[in-house]
Write a protein that holds these residues in place. Structure first.
Motif, PDB file in Angstrom:
ATOM      1  N   ILE A  64      24.824 -25.401   5.629  1.00 12.44           N
ATOM      2  CA  ILE A  64      25.323 -24.326   4.997  1.00 12.44           C
ATOM      3  C   ILE A  64      25.654 -23.348   5.838  1.00 12.44           C
ATOM      4  O   ILE A  64      26.363 -22.547   5.404  1.00 12.44           O
ATOM      5  CB  ILE A  64      24.348 -23.500   3.758  1.00 12.44           C
ATOM      6  CG1 ILE A  64      22.797 -23.177   4.554  1.00 12.44           C
ATOM      7  CG2 ILE A  64      23.540 -24.881   2.613  1.00 12.44           C
ATOM      8  CD1 ILE A  64      22.781 -21.870   4.732  1.00 12.44           C
ATOM      9  N   ARG A  65      25.307 -23.310   6.859  1.00  8.52           N
ATOM     10  CA  ARG A  65      25.820 -22.248   7.863  1.00  8.52           C
ATOM     11  C   ARG A  65      27.780 -21.542   7.263  1.00  8.52           C
ATOM     12  O   ARG A  65      27.555 -20.846   7.716  1.00  8.52           O
ATOM     13  CB  ARG A  65      25.846 -22.051   8.988  1.00  8.52           C
ATOM     14  CG  ARG A  65      26.330 -23.546   9.887  1.00  8.52           C
ATOM     15  CD  ARG A  65      25.448 -23.499  11.041  1.00  8.52           C
ATOM     16  NE  ARG A  65      26.855 -24.475  11.875  1.00  8.52           N
ATOM     17  CZ  ARG A  65      26.278 -25.550  11.975  1.00  8.52           C
ATOM     18  NH1 ARG A  65      25.391 -26.078  11.189  1.00  8.52           N
ATOM     19  NH2 ARG A  65      27.119 -26.373  12.934  1.00  8.52           N
ATOM     20  N   ARG A  66      28.089 -22.646   7.071  1.00  7.01           N
ATOM     21  CA  ARG A  66      29.874 -22.231   7.336  1.00  7.01           C
ATOM     22  C   ARG A  66      29.377 -21.849   5.827  1.00  7.01           C
ATOM     23  O   ARG A  66      30.862 -20.770   5.929  1.00  7.01           O
ATOM     24  CB  ARG A  66      30.884 -23.430   7.349  1.00  7.01           C
ATOM     25  CG  ARG A  66      30.602 -24.590   8.478  1.00  7.01           C
ATOM     26  CD  ARG A  66      31.577 -25.731   8.948  1.00  7.01           C
ATOM     27  NE  ARG A  66      30.767 -26.546   9.704  1.00  7.01           N
ATOM     28  CZ  ARG A  66      31.795 -27.234  10.725  1.00  7.01           C
ATOM     29  NH1 ARG A  66      33.020 -27.732   9.780  1.00  7.01           N
ATOM     30  NH2 ARG A  66      31.854 -27.696  11.464  1.00  7.01           N
ATOM     31  N   HIS A  67      28.975 -21.710   4.458  1.00 10.46           N
ATOM     32  CA  HIS A  67      29.256 -21.047   3.433  1.00 10.46           C
ATOM     33  C   HIS A  67      28.273 -19.588   3.664  1.00 10.46           C
ATOM     34  O   HIS A  67      28.812 -18.923   2.269  1.00 10.46           O
ATOM     35  CB  HIS A  67      29.068 -21.747   2.651  1.00 10.46           C
ATOM     36  CG  HIS A  67      29.851 -23.624   2.549  1.00 10.46           C
ATOM     37  ND1 HIS A  67      30.738 -23.863   1.971  1.00 10.46           N
ATOM     38  CD2 HIS A  67      29.434 -24.322   2.722  1.00 10.46           C
ATOM     39  CE1 HIS A  67      30.867 -25.171   2.563  1.00 10.46           C
ATOM     40  NE2 HIS A  67      30.416 -25.470   3.040  1.00 10.46           N
ATOM     41  N   ILE A  68      27.852 -19.036   4.075  1.00 14.70           N
ATOM     42  CA  ILE A  68      27.649 -18.418   4.056  1.00 14.70           C
ATOM     43  C   ILE A  68      28.601 -16.911   4.294  1.00 14.70           C
ATOM     44  O   ILE A  68      29.395 -16.863   4.898  1.00 14.70           O
ATOM     45  CB  ILE A  68      26.269 -17.814   5.707  1.00 14.70           C
ATOM     46  CG1 ILE A  68      25.764 -18.739   5.012  1.00 14.70           C
ATOM     47  CG2 ILE A  68      26.008 -16.167   6.022  1.00 14.70           C
ATOM     48  CD1 ILE A  68      24.835 -18.509   6.430  1.00 14.70           C
ATOM     49  N   CYS A  69      28.389 -15.976   3.121  1.00 15.70           N
ATOM     50  CA  CYS A  69      29.330 -15.319   2.661  1.00 15.70           C
ATOM     51  C   CYS A  69      28.999 -13.724   3.508  1.00 15.70           C
ATOM     52  O   CYS A  69      28.202 -12.800   2.914  1.00 15.70           O
ATOM     53  CB  CYS A  69      29.533 -14.104   1.456  1.00 15.70           C
ATOM     54  SG  CYS A  69      30.393 -12.584   1.069  1.00 15.70           S
ATOM     55  N   CYS A  70      29.563 -13.197   4.505  1.00 15.30           N
ATOM     56  CA  CYS A  70      29.117 -12.576   5.845  1.00 15.30           C
ATOM     57  C   CYS A  70      29.189 -10.654   5.785  1.00 15.30           C
ATOM     58  O   CYS A  70      28.277 -10.081   5.125  1.00 15.30           O
ATOM     59  CB  CYS A  70      28.725 -12.430   7.288  1.00 15.30           C
ATOM     60  SG  CYS A  70      28.768 -14.167   8.223  1.00 15.30           S
ATOM     61  N   SER A 167      24.192 -18.254   1.035  1.00 15.82           N
ATOM     62  CA  SER A 167      23.964 -17.107   1.625  1.00 15.82           C
ATOM     63  C   SER A 167      22.393 -16.227   1.177  1.00 15.82           C
ATOM     64  O   SER A 167      21.842 -15.228   2.466  1.00 15.82           O
ATOM     65  CB  SER A 167      24.836 -15.513   0.773  1.00 15.82           C
ATOM     66  OG  SER A 167      26.363 -15.993   0.702  1.00 15.82           O
ATOM     67  N   LEU A 168      22.305 -16.867   0.092  1.00 16.30           N
ATOM     68  CA  LEU A 168      20.763 -16.013   0.366  1.00 16.30           C
ATOM     69  C   LEU A 168      20.109 -17.388   0.828  1.00 16.30           C
ATOM     70  O   LEU A 168      18.922 -16.381   1.236  1.00 16.30           O
ATOM     71  CB  LEU A 168      19.870 -16.783  -1.253  1.00 16.30           C
ATOM     72  CG  LEU A 168      20.711 -15.828  -2.390  1.00 16.30           C
ATOM     73  CD1 LEU A 168      20.288 -16.635  -3.923  1.00 16.30           C
ATOM     74  CD2 LEU A 168      20.097 -14.549  -2.156  1.00 16.30           C
ATOM     75  N   THR A 169      20.299 -18.299   1.703  1.00 14.01           N
ATOM     76  CA  THR A 169      19.403 -19.384   2.640  1.00 14.01           C
ATOM     77  C   THR A 169      19.353 -18.482   3.741  1.00 14.01           C
ATOM     78  O   THR A 169      18.400 -18.142   4.820  1.00 14.01           O
ATOM     79  CB  THR A 169      19.696 -20.078   2.633  1.00 14.01           C
ATOM     80  OG1 THR A 169      19.771 -21.333   1.399  1.00 14.01           O
ATOM     81  CG2 THR A 169      19.067 -21.572   3.624  1.00 14.01           C
ATOM     82  N   GLY A 170      20.970 -18.006   4.410  1.00 14.26           N
ATOM     83  CA  GLY A 170      21.045 -17.195   5.117  1.00 14.26           C
ATOM     84  C   GLY A 170      19.968 -15.907   5.128  1.00 14.26           C
ATOM     85  O   GLY A 170      19.752 -15.589   7.064  1.00 14.26           O
TER      86      GLY A 170
END
Length: 242
Positions: A64-70, A167-170
């Motif tokens: 999922i790391r590529r989908h995180i909304c920083c 994003s929540l996971t990150g």
């Protein structure tokens, strides 16, 4: 005999928490912390719950790391990291029995909020993101449970389901790691907690995997009902218990 019974009970709790996490994507820490607090010190229950959440997050991160909304998560994360030490201070300072009962009340409230499908309806700005992060950090440090307010806020944005979950996971990975560091600095994570977490992690991972395999999107509402009912039951047991 008592030690073996407590170990078996702990394994059962984390396995069920893993099933809940696999079924619905949430609820693990909300199950572990109050359930463990029924037969253990809440100051041990919180780090063990956080360790299990860390395991779940690390397992998901590669996908999922590529989908995180920083742009959304960074303001939340910065303020969350700033308030985590305050939450850990509360956990260390408050009477453990008071914390245990307050955590049970919070789980009950969170279950009601999640069941009602409540979402934040106000504007999404850096300020509101930071405010949400501050609340999440305080709760993670004190109770291990920052999920419900974070979910209520992030799901109110225009992110699609995949980006919101990533994003929540990150966010949870960052806050969980920092909370564990602060707990260790407060002397609340010793070799005994590390050993228990390592012993329980395989059961949690197995439950998470089985829950994911058995998950049927057409029955998601049923799984959510089971999860929220389980959390409410545990909370009531904590409040009624001694």
């Amino acid at each position: 005999m008592e030690m073996h019974f407590q170990l078996a009970l702990s394994l059962g709790v984390v396995f069920i928490a893993g099933l809940l996490r696999g079924f619905t994507g949430f609820g693990a820490v909300m199950m572990i912390v109050p359930a463990f607090a029924l037969f253990d010190d809440v100051r041990a229950a919180v780090p063990i719950g956080l360790f299990m959440d860390l395991v779940a997050g690390l397992l998901l991160l590669p996908r999922i790391r590529r989908h995180i909304c920083c742009s959304l998560i960074l303001p939340m994360g910065i303020l969350a990291l700033a308030t985590i030490p305050l939450g850990v201070g509360l956990l260390a300072w408050l009477d453990p029995d008071l914390s245990r009962r307050m955590i049970a009340v919070l789980v009950m409230l969170f279950a009601v909020v999640l069941a009602a499908g409540w979402r934040y309806r106000g504007p999404i700005t850096r300020a509101t993101s930071a405010a949400a992060g501050a609340i999440v950090g305080l709760l993670v440090g004190w109770t291990g449970m920052g999920g419900p307010p974070a979910v209520a806020f992030v799901l109110s944005t225009n992110l699609d389901a995949g980006a919101a979950r990533a994003s929540l996971t990150g966010l949870f990975l960052a806050t969980t790691s920092f909370a564990l560091l602060n707990l260790a600095m407060q002397g609340m994570i010793g070799p005994d907690i590390l050993l228990r977490a390592a012993t329980l992690a395989p059961a949690f991972m197995a439950g998470t995997w089985i829950g994911g395999v058995l998950f049927d999107p057409q029955r998601e509402s049923l799984y959510r009902l089971v999860t929220l009912s389980s959390l409410a039951t545990v909370s009531i047991a904590v409040l009624i218990g001694g």
